[in-house]
Design an enzyme around this catalytic site. Sequence first.
Site, PDB file in Angstrom:
ATOM      1  N   CYS A 121       4.307  -6.241  -8.891  1.00 55.99           N
ATOM      2  CA  CYS A 121       3.296  -5.186  -8.726  1.00 55.99           C
ATOM      3  C   CYS A 121       3.083  -4.448 -10.043  1.00 55.99           C
ATOM      4  O   CYS A 121       4.023  -3.893 -10.594  1.00 55.99           O
ATOM      5  CB  CYS A 121       3.704  -4.192  -7.644  1.00 55.99           C
TER       6      CYS A 121
ATOM      7  N   LYS B 292       6.559 -13.682  -5.168  1.00 55.79           N
ATOM      8  CA  LYS B 292       5.209 -13.581  -5.742  1.00 55.79           C
ATOM      9  C   LYS B 292       5.342 -13.226  -7.207  1.00 55.79           C
ATOM     10  O   LYS B 292       5.945 -12.207  -7.560  1.00 55.79           O
ATOM     11  CB  LYS B 292       4.426 -12.501  -4.984  1.00 55.79           C
TER      12      LYS B 292
ATOM     13  N   ASN C 103      -7.967  -3.205  -9.803  1.00 52.73           N
ATOM     14  CA  ASN C 103      -7.423  -2.223  -8.878  1.00 52.73           C
ATOM     15  C   ASN C 103      -6.171  -1.580  -9.439  1.00 52.73           C
ATOM     16  O   ASN C 103      -5.427  -2.191 -10.201  1.00 52.73           O
ATOM     17  CB  ASN C 103      -7.131  -2.866  -7.513  1.00 52.73           C
ATOM     18  N   SER C 104      -6.013  -0.324  -9.051  1.00 53.02           N
ATOM     19  CA  SER C 104      -4.737   0.352  -9.274  1.00 53.02           C
ATOM     20  C   SER C 104      -4.449   1.150  -8.016  1.00 53.02           C
ATOM     21  O   SER C 104      -4.582   2.375  -7.980  1.00 53.02           O
ATOM     22  CB  SER C 104      -4.805   1.268 -10.492  1.00 53.02           C
ATOM     23  N   MET C 105      -4.104   0.406  -6.960  1.00 53.23           N
ATOM     24  CA  MET C 105      -3.931   1.033  -5.649  1.00 53.23           C
ATOM     25  C   MET C 105      -2.656   1.881  -5.613  1.00 53.23           C
ATOM     26  O   MET C 105      -2.638   2.955  -5.009  1.00 53.23           O
ATOM     27  CB  MET C 105      -3.853  -0.038  -4.556  1.00 53.23           C
TER      28      MET C 105
ATOM     29  N   GLY D 217      -7.728 -13.227  -2.277  1.00 59.26           N
ATOM     30  CA  GLY D 217      -7.613 -11.779  -2.464  1.00 59.26           C
ATOM     31  C   GLY D 217      -8.964 -11.110  -2.625  1.00 59.26           C
ATOM     32  O   GLY D 217      -9.552 -10.605  -1.670  1.00 59.26           O
ATOM     33  N   THR D 218      -9.499 -11.125  -3.851  1.00 62.63           N
ATOM     34  CA  THR D 218     -10.750 -10.404  -4.137  1.00 62.63           C
ATOM     35  C   THR D 218     -11.892 -10.838  -3.212  1.00 62.63           C
ATOM     36  O   THR D 218     -12.625 -10.003  -2.674  1.00 62.63           O
ATOM     37  CB  THR D 218     -11.157 -10.614  -5.616  1.00 62.63           C
TER      38      THR D 218
ATOM     39  N   LYS E  51       0.344  -6.290   3.578  1.00 66.04           N
ATOM     40  CA  LYS E  51       0.400  -5.514   2.330  1.00 66.04           C
ATOM     41  C   LYS E  51       1.873  -5.377   1.938  1.00 66.04           C
ATOM     42  O   LYS E  51       2.749  -5.296   2.804  1.00 66.04           O
ATOM     43  CB  LYS E  51      -0.226  -4.138   2.592  1.00 66.04           C
TER      44      LYS E  51
ATOM     45  N   ASN F  34      -0.170 -13.187  -9.017  1.00 68.37           N
ATOM     46  CA  ASN F  34      -0.612 -11.836  -8.706  1.00 68.37           C
ATOM     47  C   ASN F  34      -1.728 -11.497  -9.699  1.00 68.37           C
ATOM     48  O   ASN F  34      -2.068 -12.314 -10.567  1.00 68.37           O
ATOM     49  CB  ASN F  34       0.574 -10.869  -8.841  1.00 68.37           C
TER      50      ASN F  34
HETATM   51  C1  DHB Z   1      -0.406  -3.253  -5.678  1.00 74.15           C
HETATM   52  C2  DHB Z   1      -0.949  -4.152  -6.554  1.00 74.15           C
HETATM   53  C3  DHB Z   1      -0.353  -5.384  -6.719  1.00 74.15           C
HETATM   54  O1  DHB Z   1      -0.862  -6.329  -7.560  1.00 74.15           O
HETATM   55  C4  DHB Z   1       0.780  -5.688  -6.014  1.00 74.15           C
HETATM   56  O2  DHB Z   1       1.355  -6.872  -6.194  1.00 74.15           O
HETATM   57  C5  DHB Z   1       1.318  -4.785  -5.136  1.00 74.15           C
HETATM   58  C6  DHB Z   1       0.718  -3.563  -4.971  1.00 74.15           C
HETATM   59  C7  DHB Z   1      -1.017  -1.939  -5.513  1.00 74.15           C
HETATM   60  O3  DHB Z   1      -1.467  -1.338  -6.497  1.00 74.15           O
HETATM   61  O4  DHB Z   1      -1.031  -1.431  -4.385  1.00 74.15           O
END
Ligand code: DHB
Length: 304
Positions: A123, A161, A66-68, A267-268, A42, A190
């Site tokens: 990101c 990336k 996603n919005s992690m 990824g997904t 990560k 990404n």
């Molecule tokens: C997150 C999402 C991304 O696409 C990334 O490159 C890095 C972090 C995230 O929301 O955690």
Amino acid sequence: MKIKIKDLELEIPILNASGPRCTTEKDLLDLEDSLSGAVVSKSCTLEKREGNKGKRYWDCETLSINSMGLPNLGFEFYGEMSKKVKKSYIISVGGLSLEDNVTILNHFLTLEKKVGIELNLSCPNVIGKGQLAYDFDCLEGYLTEIFQRVNISKFLAFGIKLPPYFELTHYVGVYMKISKFPIDFITCINSVGNGLVIDYEREKPVIEPKNGIGGLGGSIIKPVGLSNVYNFKKLFPKMDIIGCGGIETGKDVFEYFLAGASAVQIGTQFHKEGTGCFKRIYEEFLEIMKSKNYKSLSDIKTIP
Ligand code: DHB
């Protein structure tokens, strides 16, 4: 089917993408035990982060959002994990400032085990922060500082990336900014940033942070990923490109090789299926190679 990117050896050219299932010790050790060609972490920051609050990942058959908000255990943890990861280890670096990234990268140079680096310039989900790779004015100065202040050549391989680009002039713009640096690989793409998925029944977005705005993944983004790999390979014929975006099957992997990728990331689909996806997808890919009577990756010719 081994490949090598500078000094980074990949047992198979199919790896996990930074993001899903690669944050904790268990995640990384599960990847170590899987067929993934490397363990990719990560994206890490200087400090540990909880990430964004509320429901922050959603998917359906063709799409994820996603919005992690960059939840991770802090860079030192990912450095420590280099003692436990036996296969090739690529640490994704996603510090919130240039200073943070210089500190993080210099720390990773002190590790006993050499690692590969994927510097995340894309990101989309940190509240209040844009994507550096879309800021063409800053990109070159940023990389200049990184290469001046970190002995990048000591990593097994150093890659960046990138987010998806949608305009042919943008590929050339990025090329002008990055071609002077000895970058070993580009990972693209990404997630497609700042999408919105709305549930009409609940009359709400399907995720909660940032009013539902998040990065898109899944099979709907594959044509964008293929085009980015293809366009960057045209500009950088000698560069290793790691293709990412919407890969679910061995056929998708083959398509990315046709577009010019040297390796791919999942990824997904990895999020949905777990570590078993690497073996399944690799076997499907080998079947296609066999059916075409191709013996090695070099038999796959990039489309013109
Ligand atoms: C997150 C999402 C991304 O696409 C990334 O490159 C890095 C972090 C995230 O929301 O955690």
